[in-house]
Structure formats: C-alpha cells, structure tokens
Design an enzyme around this catalytic site. Sequence first.
Site, PDB file in Angstrom:
ATOM      1  N   GLU A 154     -12.068 -29.558  17.017  1.00  0.00           N
ATOM      2  CA  GLU A 154     -10.739 -30.041  17.382  1.00  0.00           C
ATOM      3  C   GLU A 154     -10.458 -29.491  18.782  1.00  0.00           C
ATOM      4  O   GLU A 154     -11.047 -29.973  19.739  1.00  0.00           O
ATOM      5  CB  GLU A 154      -9.727 -29.604  16.340  1.00  0.00           C
ATOM      6  N   GLU A 173      -2.880 -35.844  14.339  1.00  0.00           N
ATOM      7  CA  GLU A 173      -1.979 -35.273  13.329  1.00  0.00           C
ATOM      8  C   GLU A 173      -0.578 -35.020  13.905  1.00  0.00           C
ATOM      9  O   GLU A 173       0.409 -35.062  13.168  1.00  0.00           O
ATOM     10  CB  GLU A 173      -2.569 -33.985  12.748  1.00  0.00           C
TER      11      GLU A 173
HETATM   12  C1  NOJ Z   1      -4.862 -27.875  11.058  1.00  0.00           C
HETATM   13  C2  NOJ Z   1      -5.963 -28.877  11.158  1.00  0.00           C
HETATM   14  O1  NOJ Z   1      -6.066 -29.424  12.447  1.00  0.00           O
HETATM   15  C3  NOJ Z   1      -5.711 -29.947  10.146  1.00  0.00           C
HETATM   16  O2  NOJ Z   1      -6.655 -30.951  10.268  1.00  0.00           O
HETATM   17  C4  NOJ Z   1      -5.722 -29.335   8.767  1.00  0.00           C
HETATM   18  O3  NOJ Z   1      -5.360 -30.316   7.852  1.00  0.00           O
HETATM   19  C5  NOJ Z   1      -4.736 -28.179   8.667  1.00  0.00           C
HETATM   20  N1  NOJ Z   1      -4.896 -27.278   9.741  1.00  0.00           N
HETATM   21  C6  NOJ Z   1      -4.931 -27.400   7.372  1.00  0.00           C
HETATM   22  O4  NOJ Z   1      -6.182 -26.792   7.380  1.00  0.00           O
END
Ligand code: NOJ
Length: 670
Positions: A470, A476
């Site tokens: 990431e 998100e």
């Molecule tokens: C942040 C991550 O980027 C996301 O993809 C994940 O769902 C959450 N943390 C929980 O681990």
Amino acid sequence: MKKNIKYFILFFLLSALNLIACKKEMQHESIISPNGKIKLLIQIQNGNIQYSLTSENEIVIKPSKLGFRLKNMDDLGTNMKMIKAYQKSVNETWEQIWGERRLVENRYNELVVEFQEHNKDKRKLMLFFRVFDDGLAFRYHIPKQKNMSDLTILEELTQYNLATVKEAWWISAYKTNFYEGLYQNTPLSQMDTVSTPLTLEMENGKFVAIHEANLTNYAAQNLYFKENGLHVDLTPMSTGEKVFAKAGMYSPWQTVTIAGKAGDLITSYMSLNLNDPNQIKDISWLKTGKYIGIWWSMHKEIHTWGQGEKHGATTENAKKYIDFAAENGFTGVLIEGWNYGWDGDWVANGHLFNFLKPYPDFDIEEITKYAAAKNIQLIGHHETGGATENYERQMEDAFAFYQKLGVSVVKTGYVTSKLDKKELHSSQYGINHYRKVIETAAKYHIIIDNHEPAMPTGLCRTFPNLMTQEGVRGQEYDAWSADGGNPPQHTVIVPFTRGLAGSMDFTFGTFDFSNPAKPNTRVQTTIAKQLALYVVIYSPLQMASDLPENYLGKKEFDFIKIVPTNWFETRILDAKIGDFIVTARKDRNSEEWYLGAITDENTRELNINLDFLSKEIKYKAKIYKDGAKADWKTNPTDFEYIEKEVSANDILNIQLAKGGGQAIRFVPIP
Ligand code: NOJ
C-alpha cells in the site's frame, strides 16, 4: 659519482612531479552514461567530497556534498583525498517473473572511488556511482578498517543542489502516516521535509525523481530544502540516532532519475536494476492474480472486523465470496477479521492479535478446502496493529499455519503511528522488521501484500514474493475519509510519485460510489475511470473492491474479469502530471494490448497514436468509455461500450468526462 647524484636528483624530481601530477589528477573523476548524455563529476573541494551531474550538457545537480555525521567521531567525508578510482561497464538483460515488463535492460557505467582522510586517523570511505541512460545512482561503503567497528550514523551529509526546479510533487514525511496523503504541488521553497520518491519538474522542461533502491538495514531517506539545495534527513530511531551500523556497511543506492517526459520516469527500471537478483529458487508459487474480499463491506460499515451480529468473516459469507470469485475468474478471496484480536480498540491493542486462532464462526479448514475445490485461494490477513514484537513471536507458526491450509498470499497491516508504540515505520527498526517478514514468508512460499509499509525500493526483485504494497492513499479513503475521499486529480499524480517506487495495492473497482454510513464521502471518478485504473496503476495482485452484488449484470465488469496482472511491456503514451495519463501495456501471455486513459476533474480530448500495436495485425478495440453525460459528480455511472476495428496506423480519439477515464482491450483479429 657526481653523475650518479645528478641522476638521482633528476629521478627524485621526476618522481615527485609525477606524484604531484597523479595527485592532482586524482582530485577529480568523471564518468558518462552509456549513451553519452549524462555526465557525473566527482571532486574534492577543500577536503569535501562533491559530485555534480549534467544531462545533455545542462546542469541537473550542482556540486553537492557527500558524507556522514557519526556519533562520537568526526564527520566522514570532509578532509578527504582520492586514493583510488576504477570503472567498469555493464550491459545485460534479465527477466522479471512478474512486472510491468518482462525483459529489463541493465546498462550502466560504474565508477568506484576510494577516499582517505589526510589527518592522522586516515579513515576510508568508498563511493559507488552508476550512471545509466536514465539517471544516476550512488551508494556509500564504509570499508572495514582499523579503529572503526561499530558506527552510529547521526545523519547523512548527502546533498542534492539541484539546478532550477520549477515545481515539486511531495508528501510530508513526518506529518503523513504511511504515505497516505494527497500530494502537494509547490515550488521547492514551500516544501516540508518529504519522503521519497520526490518528483520534480525542472525549468528546462526535464523531470527528475529522487528516491532510493535496495533499502537494507538502514533508515529511509527523507529530504528537505535549505539554502538552494536538498538535504537528506534519515528517519530517526526513537533515540534520535539514525542508523546503527558496522564498518563494512553499504548504504542503499540513492537514485536520481532524469526524464525528458514525465511518463519516462514511470518506465525507468533503474531501481529494480540496483537490487540483487531473485533469491527464491522455486518460483512456481509466485503467481499474480486478481481478488475480491470481505473487505469493502467493513469499510462501508455493513460488516465488522470484530465479533458480533455484523461479523463479516463467517464461514457462510466466505463461501458466498468464494462462489462469486470462482464464477468470475478471480484467483483469490481476501478475508479480514477472521482471527482473535479485533474486538475492542485493536489499534491500541495490537499485542492481542492471535494469528493462529480463528473466531468460532469462521471454520478456516472448511473454508480453505471449499475454496481449493473451486480453484480459489483464501488470501490471508495479518493485521498487527503495529505490534511487531507480538507478530515476530508468532510469525513462523502463523506462516506455517497458512501454508498447511494452502494459503499463499497474505496481506499484512501495521495500523499505528509508531511500531510497538515507539519506532517509525520507515526507521531502521521498521525496515528490518519488514525484511524479516518477507524472508520468513518466502520460506513458507507465501506472497506478501504489505499495507502500511515502508516505501518500496525495488526489493521485489530480490524477493519477488513481496508482490505489492500500500503506502498510498488508496481507494478505501473514498469510503470513510473526513475530507470526502480522493479528489479526481489524486490518481493522475500518484503514478508519477508513489508509483515510481513500485506496485500499489490501490484497490479500485468500486461500482457503487457512495457509502450510506458516511454520506459525505464518495468515489470521485466515473465508472469507466474505475476500469482504466487497472491499466494505469500497476499491481501484480489487483483487487475488485466492491461487493459482489454491485457487479452483477454489468458489462463494465467484463473488463475487470479479463484485464491481466502481468505484462510484457508498458508504455506511457501521453501524460501531464496532475492532469491526465494514458498508459498502454501488452499482455505477458498473448498478443493483446490494454490501454487506460484517466483525467482529473476536467474533461479532456486526446488523440492517441496507436503505433505501439503490431504492424502486422488488425485489432478489435473493445472500448469501455464515459457516456456522453458522464461526470464524476453528477453522473458517474453513465457508460458506453463500443467495438471498433483498428490498426497501428490509426489515431484514436479519446474523450474523457470530468473525473473520467477510458479502458480499451485490443484483441488481434485472426
Ligand atoms: C488498513 C488497510 O489499508 C486496510 O486495507 C485494512 O482493511 C485495514 N487496515 C484493517 O487491517
């Protein structure tokens, strides 16, 4: 006798002159790139080691200092003389197991310079310089030597005194957690201390990116602007010191990529070239792929990670996702929230995560068996909450557990501002932890998708099980971010900044743009742009982030199902940082080409030359485009699918809506 004395004096004088000449000669060294365009000069100026760089006879970096500030010792890099220098040339091509292109050319000239102090300590320092056709890389080596064993680096003295910079694209190093920020575009003078890659447009129209490669047992490099130059600021440990090392150490490679066009920064493979070749012998398990997940539903607050009525990771739900994945050609299903540790404040209590104990409503044996029967893999999840000690204690067992169940991809996570409440992710501590995870995972044939990572530096060449990371403000944020989501221009900046460091698990593919739980947020693109992102932003593991029901019956979904994740070749056909980008990639396993064009908040009309296609073949272009009324804000789902016969002689007219995009699959006509 007299004659002998004369000869002796003459010989002595000549030798002395020779020595002086040699010494003088040794006070600078230079080397040019294989194509002769980039030139590096190393010199000693008042005892300081300095380097400067030109490209096509124009200055890129003015004389800039190199060296170290060390604890309880004098600076290393001042008071120096050159004692040895040697050069070599390399020209080779190697093959990537997966990536944006199959064959990578590694062509450079190398200059190694050995320096030694004038004073009584006579400490030595070596520098390795490699000049490629697309830039410069250099690294420090402190050789093993008398009176030097353990070293504490307080700072690198490395400078980049750049020629006139027009503007910079950057994110703040210490005010942004895990690089999840919106990039700023300012003159250098308004820049904060930033993480790298730092992307610059120069006054002469060229583009420069500064980053590093093969970051091993060291701290990440950050940069700040002072007195007309960039200075290095290594991420500190909690003690304030930067790096604990021993004589014999090598620093990471610092890289300066130079490009005539912004897009050429993206197709530079210098960073991969500077990492060691693959160390994994059996590569049969290193497969790229596409996945869905019990994931977006958590971000939309339909499900929870922790136990309770809305628990997402249940056996029943998992089977539903596995069925959908199998029916639609995916390779994996990510399931988060399956193991103990999520109940309560998991960010504060990362030490409670148990990576071996599933929640009672998640029958992991049954699920992995069910998935295997359908040729689908469970993608495992290790959220650590940044509790690295807890994770390291369980890591071997946790990977062995997954391997036994046939799980070969694990997403790791480090949601916390400081690892173990103490150390920054990009500190030497963090770097060493992430490396330990990758190497341990490799032993168990497990591929890593690292969330909240340190910035990638090309290590995926050496450990190709580190497939994606990431380290970017991904999709998100469109589900819950207080500022409403990623603005349309974010994705036309990211390929030129974070994208230069390596693949990104950005997780696009959302077809339902809003989140009733957070009405102020939304996905700020059209649906066609969601598709185009699969071509523009590279990852060998690509997610289709939305809920399965939002894909049902949609023609657009065909593109996500078919788009490859491993490429033979990549070209940036046209681009302007912050405005638009058009990327074309050829499939690794067929003659098909794919094109992704995306824009910012403005509409755009582009005429794209299709001369990248094979001259011998006619293609059917399957075009997924913005509808006539598409607009990310008012009409994001307006979409049109058309087919057209095209060839390498054609110019394709592409119209993009506000926040829009276009995705094209070029299929050879037999
Ligand atoms: C942040 C991550 O980027 C996301 O993809 C994940 O769902 C959450 N943390 C929980 O681990």
